[in-house]
Design an enzyme around this catalytic site. Structure first.
Site, PDB file in Angstrom:
ATOM      1  CG  HIS A 191      -0.252   0.101   2.309  1.00 49.32           C
ATOM      2  ND1 HIS A 191      -0.326  -1.049   3.419  1.00 49.32           N
ATOM      3  CD2 HIS A 191       0.333   0.939   3.189  1.00 49.32           C
ATOM      4  CE1 HIS A 191       0.572  -0.633   4.359  1.00 49.32           C
ATOM      5  NE2 HIS A 191       0.660   0.530   4.370  1.00 49.32           N
TER       6      HIS A 191
HETATM    7  P1  TYD Z   1      -1.980  -3.157   7.775  1.00 50.58           P
HETATM    8  O1  TYD Z   1      -1.823  -1.661   7.607  1.00 50.58           O
HETATM    9  O2  TYD Z   1      -2.896  -3.760   6.736  1.00 50.58           O
HETATM   10  O3  TYD Z   1      -0.727  -4.057   8.098  1.00 50.58           O
HETATM   11  P2  TYD Z   1       0.738  -4.164   6.767  1.00 50.58           P
HETATM   12  O4  TYD Z   1       0.186  -3.129   5.914  1.00 50.58           O
HETATM   13  O5  TYD Z   1       1.810  -3.834   7.669  1.00 50.58           O
HETATM   14  O6  TYD Z   1       0.679  -5.409   6.183  1.00 50.58           O
HETATM   15  O7  TYD Z   1      -2.654  -3.461   9.102  1.00 50.58           O
HETATM   16  C1  TYD Z   1      -3.071  -4.865   9.602  1.00 50.58           C
HETATM   17  C2  TYD Z   1      -4.125  -4.432  10.705  1.00 50.58           C
HETATM   18  O8  TYD Z   1      -3.957  -3.661  11.759  1.00 50.58           O
HETATM   19  C3  TYD Z   1      -5.304  -3.875   9.932  1.00 50.58           C
HETATM   20  O9  TYD Z   1      -6.636  -4.432  10.448  1.00 50.58           O
HETATM   21  C4  TYD Z   1      -5.440  -2.432  10.493  1.00 50.58           C
HETATM   22  C5  TYD Z   1      -4.754  -2.534  11.962  1.00 50.58           C
HETATM   23  N1  TYD Z   1      -3.972  -1.579  12.423  1.00 50.58           N
HETATM   24  C6  TYD Z   1      -4.388  -0.663  13.305  1.00 50.58           C
HETATM   25  O10 TYD Z   1      -5.431  -0.702  13.729  1.00 50.58           O
HETATM   26  N2  TYD Z   1      -3.301   0.432  13.758  1.00 50.58           N
HETATM   27  C7  TYD Z   1      -2.347   0.515  13.170  1.00 50.58           C
HETATM   28  O11 TYD Z   1      -1.467   1.515  13.551  1.00 50.58           O
HETATM   29  C8  TYD Z   1      -2.013  -0.267  12.149  1.00 50.58           C
HETATM   30  C9  TYD Z   1      -0.484  -0.055  11.515  1.00 50.58           C
HETATM   31  C10 TYD Z   1      -2.662  -1.380  11.789  1.00 50.58           C
END
Ligand code: TYD
Length: 137
Positions: free
Chosen positions: A50
């Site tokens: 992303h």
């Molecule tokens: P995501 O951003 O999809 O992880 P990555 O891109 O690193 O693979 O986040 C995973 C899950 O965690 C998603 O359900 C959102 C949640 N999340 C939060 O609640 N707070 C945060 O600060 C972050 C980074 C993720």
């Protein structure tokens, strides 16, 4: 010009071991609003995929290693994060992917904003389209 920009943190070490301190207003080029960390990443898993419209981040691998891909829509580069004294600055509107996590990897991320799903661009084609529009403005 490379998008790979590291911030070097000073080691406040002595014979007991090493210590790194990160303070608001020193080295981190934004106000710190959030810190999160990824750990116990399952073998073979890649994360990220992303970009963020506004969010800026600094990623520090405080244990182990992982490979970060940064893509600004024109140039795609990758870099190993494997040093607890080096923070990778990730600007807004950069597509990022994280691969090859070692089992002991702890990836600490310092962020300029609270979590906000509407700031995410999770579709690569949409990311490229927004990049193009922004570059002609
Ligand atoms: P995501 O951003 O999809 O992880 P990555 O891109 O690193 O693979 O986040 C995973 C899950 O965690 C998603 O359900 C959102 C949640 N999340 C939060 O609640 N707070 C945060 O600060 C972050 C980074 C993720």
């Amino acid at each position: 010009m490379s998008q790979i920009k590291f911030i070097d943190f000073q080691i406040l070490g002595d014979d007991r071991g090493s210590l790194v301190a990160i303070e608001q207003g020193k080295l981190i080029p934004f106000e710190i609003k959030r810190i999160y960390y990824l750990y116990h990443t399952s073998e073979g898993v890649s994360r990220g995929f992303h970009a963020h419209r506004d969010l800026k981040q600094v990623a520090i691998c405080v244990s182990g290693k992982c490979r970060m891909v940064l893509d600004n829509g024109t140039v795609r580069e990758d870099v190993w994060l494997d040093c607890p004294t080096k923070g990778l600055l990730i600007e807004s509107m950069v597509w990022r992917e994280m691969h090859d996590f070692s089992p002991d990897c702890v990836l600490l991320v310092i962020a300029s904003q609270p979590y906000d799903e509407s700031d995410y661009i999770r579709d690569y084609r949409e990311f490229l389209t927004i990049q193009k529009v922004e570059s002609v403005q």
